[in-house]
Design an enzyme around this catalytic site. Structure first.
Site, PDB file in Angstrom:
ATOM      1  N   CYS A   1      11.963  -6.427  20.362  1.00 48.31           N
ATOM      2  CA  CYS A   1      12.154  -5.195  19.597  1.00 48.31           C
ATOM      3  C   CYS A   1      12.367  -5.522  18.131  1.00 48.31           C
ATOM      4  O   CYS A   1      12.732  -6.651  17.783  1.00 48.31           O
ATOM      5  CB  CYS A   1      13.369  -4.495  20.197  1.00 48.31           C
ATOM      6  SG  CYS A   1      14.132  -3.232  19.202  1.00 48.31           S
TER       7      CYS A   1
ATOM      8  N   THR B   1      14.754  -4.779  16.413  1.00 48.71           N
ATOM      9  CA  THR B   1      16.152  -5.220  16.269  1.00 48.71           C
ATOM     10  C   THR B   1      16.273  -6.734  16.470  1.00 48.71           C
ATOM     11  O   THR B   1      17.068  -7.391  15.793  1.00 48.71           O
ATOM     12  CB  THR B   1      17.038  -4.478  17.290  1.00 48.71           C
ATOM     13  OG1 THR B   1      16.861  -3.076  17.090  1.00 48.71           O
ATOM     14  CG2 THR B   1      18.508  -4.831  17.134  1.00 48.71           C
TER      15      THR B   1
ATOM     16  N   HIS C   1      15.365  -8.325  13.338  1.00 51.95           N
ATOM     17  CA  HIS C   1      16.469  -8.147  12.384  1.00 51.95           C
ATOM     18  C   HIS C   1      17.590  -9.150  12.669  1.00 51.95           C
ATOM     19  O   HIS C   1      18.125  -9.773  11.759  1.00 51.95           O
ATOM     20  CB  HIS C   1      17.035  -6.723  12.480  1.00 51.95           C
ATOM     21  CG  HIS C   1      16.270  -5.701  11.687  1.00 51.95           C
ATOM     22  ND1 HIS C   1      16.179  -5.748  10.319  1.00 51.95           N
ATOM     23  CD2 HIS C   1      15.589  -4.599  12.071  1.00 51.95           C
ATOM     24  CE1 HIS C   1      15.467  -4.715   9.883  1.00 51.95           C
ATOM     25  NE2 HIS C   1      15.085  -4.006  10.936  1.00 51.95           N
TER      26      HIS C   1
ATOM     27  N   HIS D   1      17.165  -6.986  24.813  1.00 50.94           N
ATOM     28  CA  HIS D   1      17.903  -5.826  25.353  1.00 50.94           C
ATOM     29  C   HIS D   1      16.986  -4.794  26.004  1.00 50.94           C
ATOM     30  O   HIS D   1      17.422  -3.704  26.323  1.00 50.94           O
ATOM     31  CB  HIS D   1      18.743  -5.180  24.248  1.00 50.94           C
ATOM     32  CG  HIS D   1      17.919  -4.729  23.075  1.00 50.94           C
ATOM     33  ND1 HIS D   1      17.671  -5.541  21.990  1.00 50.94           N
ATOM     34  CD2 HIS D   1      17.263  -3.582  22.847  1.00 50.94           C
ATOM     35  CE1 HIS D   1      16.909  -4.893  21.141  1.00 50.94           C
ATOM     36  NE2 HIS D   1      16.632  -3.704  21.642  1.00 50.94           N
ATOM     37  N   GLU D   2      15.693  -5.135  26.190  1.00 55.33           N
ATOM     38  CA  GLU D   2      14.768  -4.159  26.809  1.00 55.33           C
ATOM     39  C   GLU D   2      14.233  -4.764  28.097  1.00 55.33           C
ATOM     40  O   GLU D   2      13.063  -5.081  28.189  1.00 55.33           O
ATOM     41  CB  GLU D   2      13.609  -3.865  25.852  1.00 55.33           C
ATOM     42  CG  GLU D   2      14.043  -3.291  24.503  1.00 55.33           C
ATOM     43  CD  GLU D   2      12.869  -3.020  23.566  1.00 55.33           C
ATOM     44  OE1 GLU D   2      11.716  -3.315  23.922  1.00 55.33           O
ATOM     45  OE2 GLU D   2      13.120  -2.503  22.461  1.00 55.33           O
TER      46      GLU D   2
ATOM     47  N   CYS E   1      33.141   2.006  25.968  1.00 50.27           N
ATOM     48  CA  CYS E   1      34.452   1.719  26.585  1.00 50.27           C
ATOM     49  C   CYS E   1      34.987   2.896  27.379  1.00 50.27           C
ATOM     50  O   CYS E   1      35.769   2.719  28.311  1.00 50.27           O
ATOM     51  CB  CYS E   1      35.448   1.279  25.512  1.00 50.27           C
ATOM     52  SG  CYS E   1      36.130   2.637  24.516  1.00 50.27           S
TER      53      CYS E   1
ATOM     54  N   CYS F   1      37.941   5.170  23.805  1.00 46.34           N
ATOM     55  CA  CYS F   1      38.241   5.395  22.381  1.00 46.34           C
ATOM     56  C   CYS F   1      38.044   6.872  22.040  1.00 46.34           C
ATOM     57  O   CYS F   1      37.533   7.660  22.836  1.00 46.34           O
ATOM     58  CB  CYS F   1      37.352   4.493  21.506  1.00 46.34           C
ATOM     59  SG  CYS F   1      35.617   4.991  21.456  1.00 46.34           S
TER      60      CYS F   1
ATOM     61  N   CYS G   1      31.089   4.554  19.852  1.00 45.25           N
ATOM     62  CA  CYS G   1      32.194   3.842  20.508  1.00 45.25           C
ATOM     63  C   CYS G   1      32.660   2.663  19.644  1.00 45.25           C
ATOM     64  O   CYS G   1      31.851   1.835  19.229  1.00 45.25           O
ATOM     65  CB  CYS G   1      31.742   3.343  21.874  1.00 45.25           C
ATOM     66  SG  CYS G   1      32.955   2.298  22.694  1.00 45.25           S
TER      67      CYS G   1
ATOM     68  N   ILE H   1       7.288   2.654  18.683  1.00 44.03           N
ATOM     69  CA  ILE H   1       8.202   3.800  18.576  1.00 44.03           C
ATOM     70  C   ILE H   1       7.428   5.060  18.184  1.00 44.03           C
ATOM     71  O   ILE H   1       7.601   6.119  18.794  1.00 44.03           O
ATOM     72  CB  ILE H   1       9.316   3.487  17.543  1.00 44.03           C
ATOM     73  CG1 ILE H   1      10.219   2.364  18.083  1.00 44.03           C
ATOM     74  CG2 ILE H   1      10.122   4.722  17.194  1.00 44.03           C
ATOM     75  CD1 ILE H   1      11.007   2.681  19.325  1.00 44.03           C
TER      76      ILE H   1
ATOM     77  N   GLU I   1      -0.096   5.906   9.659  1.00 43.61           N
ATOM     78  CA  GLU I   1      -0.006   4.501  10.087  1.00 43.61           C
ATOM     79  C   GLU I   1      -1.077   3.696   9.357  1.00 43.61           C
ATOM     80  O   GLU I   1      -2.235   4.100   9.312  1.00 43.61           O
ATOM     81  CB  GLU I   1      -0.207   4.455  11.621  1.00 43.61           C
ATOM     82  CG  GLU I   1      -0.615   3.115  12.202  1.00 43.61           C
ATOM     83  CD  GLU I   1       0.393   2.001  11.946  1.00 43.61           C
ATOM     84  OE1 GLU I   1       1.600   2.238  12.108  1.00 43.61           O
ATOM     85  OE2 GLU I   1      -0.035   0.896  11.557  1.00 43.61           O
TER      86      GLU I   1
HETATM   87 ZN   LIG Z   1      15.288  -2.241  20.950  1.00 40.13          ZN
HETATM   88 ZN   LIG Z   2      34.565   3.913  23.270  1.00 39.50          ZN
END
Ligand SMILES: [Zn+2]
Ligand SMILES: [Zn+2]
Length: 336
Positions: free
Chosen positions: A37, A39, A42, A58-59, A88, A91, A102, A171, A191
């Site tokens: 991704c 991210t 990054h 994370h995908e 969590c 919070c 969060c 995306i 694009e």
């Molecule tokens: Zn991602």
């Molecule tokens: Zn939280």
């Protein structure tokens, strides 16, 4: 197991890592696919934060090969896709239902071990079972789709509106399909890469433009009798955010979706935005949208099968992150 660890910016280490113990609420997943991704780029280049020595990615999707005794809703052999974001529940923000803010937010592949690995031990709360007829490589798009659903929710598209999407990468092409489902009358995709514009047309864009077109803003305003009602920015650059604000019709909405650089500052004509009552919103993470993403994929309402995917193994993963996206491949996927 073998895993790709984030050591520090510009340093990804493919190494052996011990699997953590399997607690009662945990699932052991044999990872099949993990999308790479924006991210991740990054994080690799130090423009987004991640915990050191964490397995990135994370995908991801895979198959359950073991489970703790509390995981009664899952069977060994189930195909699953994983929501990386863990809140969590305690919070102030969690208690107000704003879980994406969060203060104790954790994410698999960012602050906890993620999907660029052979296996992952994850809390069962993060797993979603997918049907047999959905390939695991397609299922791994559930995470970006869930984030896009948040963007579409924020946009509050009304049936019959004109929608413009800036950026025709993964995306943008997901946003395009969500806008269509949401009842947009006309969808315009901006694009620079020709074959992505072509794919946007195949997936339902009514008009496509290159950002380098002469008179881009004027042409779109002309075509739409004043501008689109909505512009969704899917690039993460200040130029494209400014374009979104300039493009929309009076009273229009802008959603900033692409992840900007850590310290980027946006300059735009404040008087014009004021006079035109432009609403500017942002969209962050995927609060309570993951199951909708899985439903859309499972029921073939979002088509990711046409996305040109390049498969990447452990060997080439560090280089891919170092070199960044090339414009021909739409999506890189780590595969075991
Ligand atoms: Zn991602
Ligand atoms: Zn939280």
């Amino acid at each position: 197991m073998k895993a790709a660890l984030f050591v520090e910016p510009f340093h990804l280490d493919v190494a052996e890592k011990q699997l953590p113990p399997l607690y009662d609420d945990n699932l052991l997943i044999k990872i099949n696919t993990c999308g790479i991704c924006g991210t991740d780029y990054h994080i690799f280049s130090g423009t987004a934060l991640a915990k050191k020595n964490t397995v990135l990615g994370h995908e991801f999707s895979g198959v359950i090969i073991d489970k703790g005794k509390n995981c009664v809703n899952f069977e060994i052999g189930d195909k699953v896709v994983i929501d990386p974001n863990i809140y969590c529940g305690k919070c102030k923000f969690c208690k107000e239902g704003k879980v994406n803010f969060c203060v104790n937010h954790k994410a698999l592949g960012v602050t906890l071990d993620g999907g660029f690995a052979e296996y992952a031990v994850i809390p069962s709360s993060q797993a979603y079972i997918i049907p047999d007829n959905l390939p695991l490589s397609e299922a791994s798009f559930a995470e970006p789709i869930s984030c896009c659903i948040r963007g579409i929710d924020r946009a509050q598209i009304k049936v019959g509106e004109i929608v413009s999407i800036i950026g025709g990468g993964t995306i943008g092409l997901i946003m395009l399909q969500l806008a269509k489902i949401s009842g947009a009358a006309i969808i315009i995709v901006i694009e620079p890469v020709e074959h992505k514009r072509q794919l946007a047309k195949e997936l339902g864009a009514d008009f496509v433009f290159s950002p380098y077109d002469n008179q881009l803003v004027a042409s779109i305003k002309d075509l739409t009798h004043g501008g689109p009602h909505l512009a969704i920015e899917c690039v993460g650059k200040t130029e494209t955010a400014a374009l979104a604000i300039e493009l929309v019709i009076r009273g229009g909405n802008v959603v900033i979706f692409g992840q900007p650089q850590l310290n980027s500052k946006l300059e735009f004509n404040l008087y014009e935005a004021f006079k035109n009552e432009i609403t500017i919103k942002t969209s962050f993470l995927n609060p309570f949208t993951f199951s909708r993403a899985v439903e859309l994929l499972s029921n073939k309402k979002i088509d990711v099968s046409k996305f040109p995917v390049t498969e990447v193994g452990f060997d080439s993963l560090p280089d891919i992150l170092k070199n960044g996206y090339n414009s021909t491949s739409l999506k890189y996927q780590f595969k075991n």
